[in-house]
Design a protein around this motif. Sequence first.
Motif, PDB file in Angstrom:
ATOM      1  N   LEU A  44       0.829  -1.206   0.000  1.00 21.91           N
ATOM      2  CA  LEU A  44       0.000   0.000   0.000  1.00 21.91           C
ATOM      3  C   LEU A  44       0.864   1.257   0.000  1.00 21.91           C
ATOM      4  N   SER A  45       1.980   1.226   0.715  1.00 23.19           N
ATOM      5  CA  SER A  45       2.859   2.403   0.759  1.00 23.19           C
ATOM      6  C   SER A  45       3.511   2.675  -0.597  1.00 23.19           C
ATOM      7  N   GLN A  46       3.725   1.623  -1.396  1.00 23.94           N
ATOM      8  CA  GLN A  46       4.348   1.787  -2.705  1.00 23.94           C
ATOM      9  C   GLN A  46       3.344   2.180  -3.780  1.00 23.94           C
ATOM     10  N   LEU A  47       2.170   1.602  -3.738  1.00 22.28           N
ATOM     11  CA  LEU A  47       1.180   1.810  -4.799  1.00 22.28           C
ATOM     12  C   LEU A  47       0.200   2.927  -4.485  1.00 22.28           C
ATOM     13  N   GLY A  48      -0.240   3.002  -3.224  1.00 18.48           N
ATOM     14  CA  GLY A  48      -1.282   3.945  -2.857  1.00 18.48           C
ATOM     15  C   GLY A  48      -0.989   5.387  -3.224  1.00 18.48           C
ATOM     16  N   PRO A  49       0.169   5.947  -2.823  1.00 24.26           N
ATOM     17  CA  PRO A  49       0.448   7.351  -3.150  1.00 24.26           C
ATOM     18  C   PRO A  49       0.457   7.638  -4.646  1.00 24.26           C
ATOM     19  N   GLN A  50       0.918   6.680  -5.465  1.00 22.57           N
ATOM     20  CA  GLN A  50       0.922   6.904  -6.908  1.00 22.57           C
ATOM     21  C   GLN A  50      -0.493   7.056  -7.434  1.00 22.57           C
ATOM     22  N   VAL A  51      -1.374   6.149  -7.016  1.00 25.44           N
ATOM     23  CA  VAL A  51      -2.757   6.191  -7.486  1.00 25.44           C
ATOM     24  C   VAL A  51      -3.461   7.440  -6.953  1.00 25.44           C
ATOM     25  N   GLU A  52      -3.219   7.771  -5.695  1.00 27.27           N
ATOM     26  CA  GLU A  52      -3.879   8.935  -5.099  1.00 27.27           C
ATOM     27  C   GLU A  52      -3.419  10.230  -5.757  1.00 27.27           C
ATOM     28  N   ARG A  53      -2.178  10.317  -6.167  1.00 25.51           N
ATOM     29  CA  ARG A  53      -1.683  11.528  -6.818  1.00 25.51           C
ATOM     30  C   ARG A  53      -2.446  11.820  -8.101  1.00 25.51           C
ATOM     31  N   PHE A  54      -2.755  10.781  -8.863  1.00 26.40           N
ATOM     32  CA  PHE A  54      -3.406  11.002 -10.150  1.00 26.40           C
ATOM     33  C   PHE A  54      -4.934  11.033 -10.042  1.00 26.40           C
ATOM     34  N   PHE A  55      -5.520  10.215  -9.170  1.00 30.30           N
ATOM     35  CA  PHE A  55      -6.974  10.161  -9.062  1.00 30.30           C
ATOM     36  C   PHE A  55      -7.532  11.198  -8.098  1.00 30.30           C
ATOM     37  N   GLY A  56      -6.730  11.658  -7.168  1.00 26.15           N
ATOM     38  CA  GLY A  56      -7.228  12.566  -6.151  1.00 26.15           C
ATOM     39  C   GLY A  56      -7.714  11.801  -4.931  1.00 26.15           C
ATOM     40  N   ARG A  57      -7.835  12.499  -3.815  1.00 24.99           N
ATOM     41  CA  ARG A  57      -8.115  11.854  -2.540  1.00 24.99           C
ATOM     42  C   ARG A  57      -9.473  11.162  -2.508  1.00 24.99           C
ATOM     43  N   ASN A  58     -10.530  11.857  -2.939  1.00 22.20           N
ATOM     44  CA  ASN A  58     -11.869  11.286  -2.831  1.00 22.20           C
ATOM     45  C   ASN A  58     -12.036  10.049  -3.700  1.00 22.20           C
TER      46      ASN A  58
END
Length: 267
Positions: A108-122
């Motif tokens: 989650l620490s490796q993948l999550g921030p990448q996805v959140e950066r592009f999709f946004g928090r919500n």
Amino acid sequence: MTQDFFETATPAPSDAEPGAGVMEISLPTHKPLWSYVLIGVIVAVWLLLELIGWVVFDVRNATQNGQFMLLFGAKYNALITAGEWWRLLTAAFLHFGLFHLLMNSFSLSQLGPQVERFFGRNRFLIIYLLAGLYGNLLSYLFSPSLSAGASGAIFGLLGAFIAYLRRYRKLFGAAGQQMLRSMLMVVGFNLVYGFTSGVVDNYAHIGGLVAGFILGELLRPEYAPPRPVSGPQVLADVRDAAHTRLVAGLGLLGVVLGAGLGTLLGR
């Protein structure tokens, strides 16, 4: 119009003069928040359960005990059929032992921030939670095993990122192609391992992956075409918030209908 531009986008010719008519495009990104909050939550839940097991039940390594985990929300078909549908969610925050926790926290620490950066928090949070629900739902419908873990939700993030890269890989050039291939290799390796290991709930992985891909297609940023001017510019994400809420509502409705079907079938 947007689709036509991004599908036909090609890198600038290598012999072009620097800055001569070349459009420099940047993508809007978001500062990750929920990725780190979710890691904190699953770690805190694991520590709390270990403490409860030690202090209340006088049991060491309590999270490796199936009966103990059953008490605190692991996925167990008979209880879900009896009406405890909330286990489809709580199971995504439980982990069997320290190694299981560390593996999923690291992923989650490796993948999550990448996805959140592009999709946004919500949209990130919607994808994560719904993918976790659908992963446990598919496990409920097709696997009788007691199970828990965040891997269904994490596979959902993989699916969403694959959907994003499939759509916008040309904006990243060769790096986008490589990222997409890497994501597909990670999925393939994990699914093969899941089918051969005998200890992995592959239905949760598949359910999360498929749900994440569909949600990624529906919730990915919708970038407006750039203005026909040279020089740097940031693309605007014009995805409508009402659309996001509709997708989230329909996704949750699908979970309820699926759980209801499982109950009727006596899974």
